[in-house]
Design a protein around this motif. Sequence first.
Motif, PDB file in Angstrom:
ATOM      1  N   ARG B 195     112.693  47.480 112.647  1.00 29.95           N
ATOM      2  CA  ARG B 195     112.088  46.580 113.643  1.00 29.95           C
ATOM      3  C   ARG B 195     111.220  45.530 112.948  1.00 29.95           C
ATOM      4  NH1 ARG B 195     107.218  46.313 116.287  1.00 29.95           N
ATOM      5  NH2 ARG B 195     107.297  45.635 118.469  1.00 29.95           N
ATOM      6  N   ALA B 196     110.387  45.995 112.029  1.00 26.21           N
ATOM      7  CA  ALA B 196     109.485  45.079 111.323  1.00 26.21           C
ATOM      8  C   ALA B 196     110.287  44.045 110.529  1.00 26.21           C
ATOM      9  CB  ALA B 196     108.567  45.873 110.395  1.00 26.21           C
ATOM     10  N   ALA B 197     111.367  44.494 109.895  1.00 26.49           N
ATOM     11  CA  ALA B 197     112.168  43.583 109.068  1.00 26.49           C
ATOM     12  C   ALA B 197     112.929  42.581 109.931  1.00 26.49           C
ATOM     13  CB  ALA B 197     113.145  44.393 108.212  1.00 26.49           C
ATOM     14  N   VAL B 198     113.502  43.054 111.015  1.00 22.26           N
ATOM     15  CA  VAL B 198     114.301  42.174 111.880  1.00 22.26           C
ATOM     16  C   VAL B 198     113.419  41.093 112.501  1.00 22.26           C
ATOM     17  CG1 VAL B 198     115.656  42.081 114.021  1.00 22.26           C
ATOM     18  CG2 VAL B 198     116.100  43.877 112.369  1.00 22.26           C
ATOM     19  N   LEU B 199     112.204  41.471 112.847  1.00 23.01           N
ATOM     20  CA  LEU B 199     111.294  40.500 113.473  1.00 23.01           C
ATOM     21  C   LEU B 199     110.960  39.326 112.555  1.00 23.01           C
ATOM     22  CD1 LEU B 199     108.808  42.598 115.627  1.00 23.01           C
ATOM     23  CD2 LEU B 199     110.373  40.814 116.405  1.00 23.01           C
ATOM     24  N   LYS B 200     111.180  39.513 111.254  1.00 25.31           N
ATOM     25  CA  LYS B 200     110.902  38.412 110.317  1.00 25.31           C
ATOM     26  C   LYS B 200     112.079  37.436 110.227  1.00 25.31           C
ATOM     27  CE  LYS B 200     107.803  40.986 107.336  1.00 25.31           C
ATOM     28  NZ  LYS B 200     107.767  41.794 106.130  1.00 25.31           N
ATOM     29  N   ASP B 201     113.211  37.834 110.784  1.00 26.39           N
ATOM     30  CA  ASP B 201     114.414  36.999 110.654  1.00 26.39           C
ATOM     31  C   ASP B 201     114.402  35.873 111.685  1.00 26.39           C
ATOM     32  OD1 ASP B 201     116.952  35.896 110.605  1.00 26.39           O
ATOM     33  OD2 ASP B 201     117.946  37.810 110.180  1.00 26.39           O
ATOM     34  N   ARG B 202     114.341  34.630 111.186  1.00 21.27           N
ATOM     35  CA  ARG B 202     114.294  33.470 112.088  1.00 21.27           C
ATOM     36  C   ARG B 202     115.547  33.324 112.947  1.00 21.27           C
ATOM     37  NH1 ARG B 202     111.969  31.955 107.448  1.00 21.27           N
ATOM     38  NH2 ARG B 202     109.994  30.812 107.543  1.00 21.27           N
ATOM     39  N   ASN B 203     116.655  33.886 112.467  1.00 23.85           N
ATOM     40  CA  ASN B 203     117.889  33.760 113.241  1.00 23.85           C
ATOM     41  C   ASN B 203     117.980  34.791 114.361  1.00 23.85           C
ATOM     42  OD1 ASN B 203     118.972  31.677 111.645  1.00 23.85           O
ATOM     43  ND2 ASN B 203     119.428  33.203 110.061  1.00 23.85           N
ATOM     44  N   VAL B 204     117.022  35.711 114.357  1.00 22.33           N
ATOM     45  CA  VAL B 204     117.060  36.775 115.362  1.00 22.33           C
ATOM     46  C   VAL B 204     115.880  36.635 116.335  1.00 22.33           C
ATOM     47  CG1 VAL B 204     116.974  39.278 115.715  1.00 22.33           C
ATOM     48  CG2 VAL B 204     118.282  38.331 113.801  1.00 22.33           C
ATOM     49  N   ARG B 205     114.652  36.636 115.776  1.00 23.57           N
ATOM     50  CA  ARG B 205     113.474  36.562 116.640  1.00 23.57           C
ATOM     51  C   ARG B 205     113.435  35.205 117.349  1.00 23.57           C
ATOM     52  NH1 ARG B 205     108.717  36.031 113.311  1.00 23.57           N
ATOM     53  NH2 ARG B 205     108.983  33.843 113.791  1.00 23.57           N
ATOM     54  N   GLY B 206     113.252  35.265 118.650  1.00 27.71           N
ATOM     55  CA  GLY B 206     113.190  34.010 119.417  1.00 27.71           C
ATOM     56  C   GLY B 206     114.553  33.421 119.703  1.00 27.71           C
ATOM     57  N   THR B 497     112.848  35.596 132.532  1.00 29.90           N
ATOM     58  CA  THR B 497     112.567  36.596 131.504  1.00 29.90           C
ATOM     59  C   THR B 497     113.000  36.091 130.129  1.00 29.90           C
ATOM     60  OG1 THR B 497     113.043  38.259 133.172  1.00 29.90           O
ATOM     61  CG2 THR B 497     112.874  39.025 130.912  1.00 29.90           C
ATOM     62  N   TYR B 498     114.202  35.545 130.067  1.00 27.48           N
ATOM     63  CA  TYR B 498     114.709  35.020 128.787  1.00 27.48           C
ATOM     64  C   TYR B 498     113.770  33.939 128.273  1.00 27.48           C
ATOM     65  CZ  TYR B 498     118.032  33.116 125.384  1.00 27.48           C
ATOM     66  OH  TYR B 498     118.632  32.697 124.231  1.00 27.48           O
ATOM     67  N   ASP B 499     113.438  33.035 129.168  1.00 29.79           N
ATOM     68  CA  ASP B 499     112.634  31.882 128.782  1.00 29.79           C
ATOM     69  C   ASP B 499     111.248  32.299 128.301  1.00 29.79           C
ATOM     70  OD1 ASP B 499     113.016  29.017 128.754  1.00 29.79           O
ATOM     71  OD2 ASP B 499     111.296  28.921 130.090  1.00 29.79           O
ATOM     72  N   GLU B 500     110.658  33.256 128.994  1.00 28.41           N
ATOM     73  CA  GLU B 500     109.285  33.669 128.654  1.00 28.41           C
ATOM     74  C   GLU B 500     109.254  34.559 127.420  1.00 28.41           C
ATOM     75  OE1 GLU B 500     107.417  35.545 131.973  1.00 28.41           O
ATOM     76  OE2 GLU B 500     107.379  33.676 133.133  1.00 28.41           O
ATOM     77  N   HIS B 501     110.230  35.434 127.320  1.00 22.69           N
ATOM     78  CA  HIS B 501     110.126  36.471 126.288  1.00 22.69           C
ATOM     79  C   HIS B 501     110.985  36.244 125.050  1.00 22.69           C
ATOM     80  CE1 HIS B 501     107.640  38.937 128.868  1.00 22.69           C
ATOM     81  NE2 HIS B 501     108.476  38.651 129.859  1.00 22.69           N
ATOM     82  N   VAL B 502     112.162  35.676 125.237  1.00 21.78           N
ATOM     83  CA  VAL B 502     113.058  35.561 124.083  1.00 21.78           C
ATOM     84  C   VAL B 502     112.898  34.194 123.414  1.00 21.78           C
ATOM     85  CG1 VAL B 502     115.430  35.751 123.270  1.00 21.78           C
ATOM     86  CG2 VAL B 502     114.667  37.169 125.187  1.00 21.78           C
ATOM     87  N   GLY B 503     113.153  33.155 124.145  1.00 20.37           N
ATOM     88  CA  GLY B 503     113.032  31.804 123.577  1.00 20.37           C
ATOM     89  C   GLY B 503     113.440  30.825 124.646  1.00 20.37           C
ATOM     90  N   GLY B 504     113.286  29.544 124.384  1.00 17.36           N
ATOM     91  CA  GLY B 504     113.653  28.564 125.408  1.00 17.36           C
ATOM     92  C   GLY B 504     115.119  28.673 125.771  1.00 17.36           C
TER      93      GLY B 504
END
Lengths: 270, 822
Positions: B195-206, B497-504
Motif C-alpha cells: 500500500r505504501a509503495a503503490v501510493l507513491k506511484d504517480r500513475n496510480v495515486r489520483g 465520489t470519483y471526483d472527490e476521492h480519486v482524481g478529477g
Amino acid sequence: MKKTMLTLTLSLSLVPALVQAVPQGSSDPRAIMQAVHKRDTGDRLQAQVRLTIQDKFGGKRVRRMRTSTMEFAEGTKTLTIFQDPPDIRNTGFLSVDYDAGVKEDDQWLYLPGLHKTSRITTDNRSGSFMGSDFSYADLSKADPADYDLKLLKPSVKIDGEDCWVIGAKPRTKKAKDETGYIDLVYWVSKQKVIPLQIKARVKAGKKIKYMKFNDIKKHGNVWVIYKQSARMVQKGKVLSQSLIEYTSAKLNSPEVKAAEFTPQRLEKGL
Amino acid sequence: MEPKSTAQVEPENTAFFARWTEGVLRFRLVSILAIVAITGFFIAGMDGLSIDNSTERFTPENARSAQVLKDFRKHFGRDDVFLVLAEGDVFSPAFLDRLRSLHRALERLEVKGLGQGAPAESMEEAPNALQGIDAKDSFGDFEGFEGWGDEKDGSIVERVHSLINARRTYSKNDALLVERWLDPWPTKEGLSALRAAVLKDRNVRGVILSESTQHTVLAVRTLHLSDQDLATVHGVIEALVKKHGAEDFKLSVGGLPAVNTVVDRAITEDLDLLTTLELLALVLIMTLLFRHPLGVLGPLATVVLALVWSFGFAGWMGFPITLVSNILPPFFTCVGIGDSIHIQSLYRDHRRSGMETRPAIIAALGETGLPVMFTSLTTMVGLLSFGLSDVQGIREVGFVGAFGVGAAWLNSIVILPVVLSWNKKSLFGASKQTGNDPMGRLALALAGLSAKRPLAVFLPTGLLAAAALFGITQVKLFYDPLEWFPSDAPLRQTYKTYDEHVGGISNVQLLIKPKTELGLKDKKLLVALENLEKHLLAYEQPETGAHLVTGMTSIANVIKESNRALSDASEDAYRLPQSQQAISNLLFLFEVASSDELRRIATLDFQHTQATIRIRWLDATGYLPFTDYLEAGIKEHIGALASVRPTGTVYNLTSVIATLIYDLLYSFSLAFTVIAILMMLVVRRLKLGLIAMVPNLLPVAMILGVMGFSQIPIDVTNLLIASILLGICVDDTIHFFYHFRTSYEQLQDVEAAIRHTSLVSGRAIISTSIILLAGFGVFFFASVASLRQFGLLICLAIVFALLADLVLTPALLRIAYRKETT
C-alpha cells in the motif's frame, strides 16, 4: 525458459530452419511438432532486419536493425544494434536465451545517450515485442511438451504447399501464462516442416492473431524465412498489423564471433 | 355609452378556408385515405428513430474543440471509457480477490446481439484504416486462413486498466524491471508495505486509486461501438457489477458512455410517461369541455397524427430523440389542441345558434382558419429559428418542431372537419345563452378590470415588468448534464465520489503536433510541457481558491518516469535528462517496456502526441476562466515549439455554453422580428401590431425574471423556453387581436369590440390555457429535474400570457382607441 527480444525473433522463423525428418507417412501431431521444434536453425546468422508496424489509425513505424545470433552450449545469444531512425542509432540489445531449465534469460540494453548498460527483466512474455503484434512468446520455439496436440486436417494446400493442420492447446500453467493464448492452429508445411501460418486465440479480449510466414529461401539445407507478418483481429476488425522482414541474411557468417556477445561490445555500437 | 350588442358583429370569413373545408367534406373518403397514406409513410419512418444524448450532439459543430476532437480521434481513437468505481478497504485480501475477479470478467466480457446503429462517428471523422483491410496486402496474404475476418466472437473490451494490471517499473541491482504491482499476488502480511509503495506511484495515486485507498477504479475501454451498442454494453456491465459487488466491495458504473445511457433511459421512460399522461389529460379535459365523444375524437386524432408524423419525419431525416427534443410531444399536443379548440369552439357557437353541422364547420373554418394558420406559422417561425443553430441537437429540434406544428395545423383543417361532420345532434356541451357560461363570464370579468381604472392594471403591470427586467439581469447560464438527475442518483454519486476521492473526472486533452525537427522528443518541447504542467497545477478557482487540476500526463512524464526507474526509483531522478540523446533513449526504453502505453500518448509515426489534464468536475461556466488560463499558459510556455489544440470534456461543455448564449439571443431575436411582421399582417394595422407585442413579450420577460430571481439557470433543456413561450403567447394574442380588429371595424366602439372579442376569443383562450396547463403540467412527473422545472416555468408563463391577453390587452386597447371611439 524465458526468451526475450531478438533472440526469439531469430529462433522461430527468422532463424533458418533445417528440415527435420518426420517419420514417413506419419500424421502424429506430436511427432510433427517435435520435428518443427527440433529442426536445425543453423548458426552464426547475420541479418539486416526491418520491422514495420501499422496501427488501426493508419499510422506506421519502421525500424531497421542489424542482428547477429549464435548458439552456445546452454542456449542462444543475440546481439541487435538499431540503425534507424537516427535518434536510436547505436542503441543495442544483447539477449542470452538459455535452454529450458538452465537458468533465467538475460537481457541487456545499452542506451548510448545515458552511457548506461542496463539489464532488463520482464515476466510478461505474452506482451508485445517492440510494439509489434508479435509477442516475445511468438518469437520463441514452443515446446510441444507444453501443449495438447491434435491433427485437425491431414492435408491442406497453403500457398501451393501441402500442409498438416494441427491444433495446439497450452496444457501447462507456464505455457498458458507465457503465451496468453487459449489455443492455436498451425499449418505446417510437409516439405519444409515449418509452420506457414498460425492462428491463435488470445485470452485477453479474445482477440485472434493471424501470423504468416512467406518468402522462405533455402540456404544450403536450411530454410530461412525472410518475411513474417501478424495481424491482430477483434470481433472481425483488424486492430493492427506488423511485418518483420530480412533485407539480407547470411548463415555461418565469419563476422559473428563469440566475443561479440558481451555487454562491453554493446557499448561500442555499430 | 352603452356597449353595442355583439350580435351586430358579422364575422370575417376567409373564402379560401371555407372553400377548402367544403372540399374536404365533399371528398371525405379521399381526405381520410390521403391522411392514412401519409401516416403510413411516417410510421415507416419511425423505424429509423434512435436516441442520442452524446455530448457531441450538443457541441457546436463549428466550435474549434469539436474539430480538434475529430482530429484527436483520428490519431488516438475514442477516449470514452466506462469507469467502474470500487469502494472498500482496497488493500485487504478479500477486496483484492474480488477486484481481480471483476477485472478478469470485464476483460472477457462478451455481449451478444451488438451491431445496432452506426458507430458514433463516420469513417471520415475517425478513419480506421485497417477495419476494411483486404485479406491480401503488402503485409501478407491472409486469404489462406479459414474464416479470415469472419470471427464475430470475442470480447468487446479492448482494455481494462486497474490496480490488477497497473505497471511497476523500477530498477534493482542494475536491472530494469517491468512488472505489475500485484504480480506476484501479495500475501496478507505484505499488503501494508505494498500500500505504501503503490501510493507513491504517480500513475496510480489520483488516477486509479484514492489517497485514502478506500476507492479504486477499473477503466474499461471498449471497441468502437455505436451509442445503441454502448447502451447494451452498459446494461451488461451493470449486471456484472451487481453480481460481483459485496458489502465490502461496493461497485458503481460511471464514465461518459454510462452518462449517455442513463440519460437515454430517462428520456425513453419520460417520453412514454409524459406522452401517455398528456393524452390522458387531453381526453379528460376535452371530455369536460365538449361533453361528446366526437368532441374528443377530432382534437385527439389531430394530436396523435401530428405526433406520429413528427416522429416519422425525425426517423426519415435521421434525427435522434434527445433530451431537448423530448419536450416536443407535449408541445405538439398543446399546439394541436390549441388549433382544434379554436375551430371547435366556433363550430359549437354556430351549432348553438342553430346552424346544421356542415355549414357550421365551414363557417368555423372560414372565420378562424386564417388566425389558426397564422398562429401555426408564428410557432413554426419560433422553432425554425433554431434551424440556424450551430448545435446539431438544437437544430434538429427546430426542424422537427416546426414540422410537427405544421402537421398539427394540416390535420386540424382536414381530419377535424371530417370528424365534426359525423356529429349530427350534439352541441358539444354549449349553453343556450352566450356569455352565461363560466368561461365567458370570466373572460368578461377580466377584460372589465381596466374599464374604469386602467391604472389599476398598468401600475402593477409596470412594477412587475420592472422587476422582471431586473430579474433578467440575474439569469445565469449553466450546463452540467449530471444536474439533470437527483443528487442521490447512483450516477451522480459515482461521479462525485470519483471526483472527490480519486482524481478529477473531467479532462482537457491537448492534441500536440511538434513543429521542430526533433518532434515530440525535442527537449525544448518536453521542458515546455513540464512548465505547462506546473502552470496548470498552480491554477486556483477564482471563487473558492481551490485547485482545479489534479494532474497531467504527457510524454514528458513518461520520460521522467523512465529516468526515475533507471535510477533506483529515486525521486530526485524524476526529471528530464540533460542530453537530447538520453531523452530519445528513455523514450525507446519506455517503448520496449510498455509499447501499448506509449501508443496511447504518441502516434506510431511520432508526428502527434497528446497530453491529458485531469480536472475536477464543475458546471461548464465554472471552466470558462480556466480555459483562458490554459490557453495563456500554452502560448507562454509552448509558443512556436508545437501546435497545441485543446479538446476534451471541459471544452465540449464550455463550447455548449458559448452556443447557448448565442442561440438564445439569435433565435429569439429572429423569432421576435418575424412574428412582429406576421402580427402586423394578420391584424392589418401597424398600431395594433405594435400593441400586440406587449402581451407577447411581457410573459416571456416575466418568466426570464422568475428564472433570475429563483436562480433557475438557462441550460440545454430550457434554452428553447423564450422562443417557445413567444410561440404560445402569440397564439392567444393573434386570436384576440384578429377578432378585435374585425369586430372594431364593424362596431367602431372599443368597449363593444373588447366585449365581443373577450367572449369569442376569450373563451377559447381560457380553454386552450387550461389544456396547455394540463399539458405542460405533466412535466412535473418527469424524472429529469430540468424537465420538471421547464414544465413549471411554462405553466407560469401560460398564466401570465392569459392575464396579459385578457387583462392587459383590453387596458391597452382602451387607451389606444379611446380618442377614436370618443
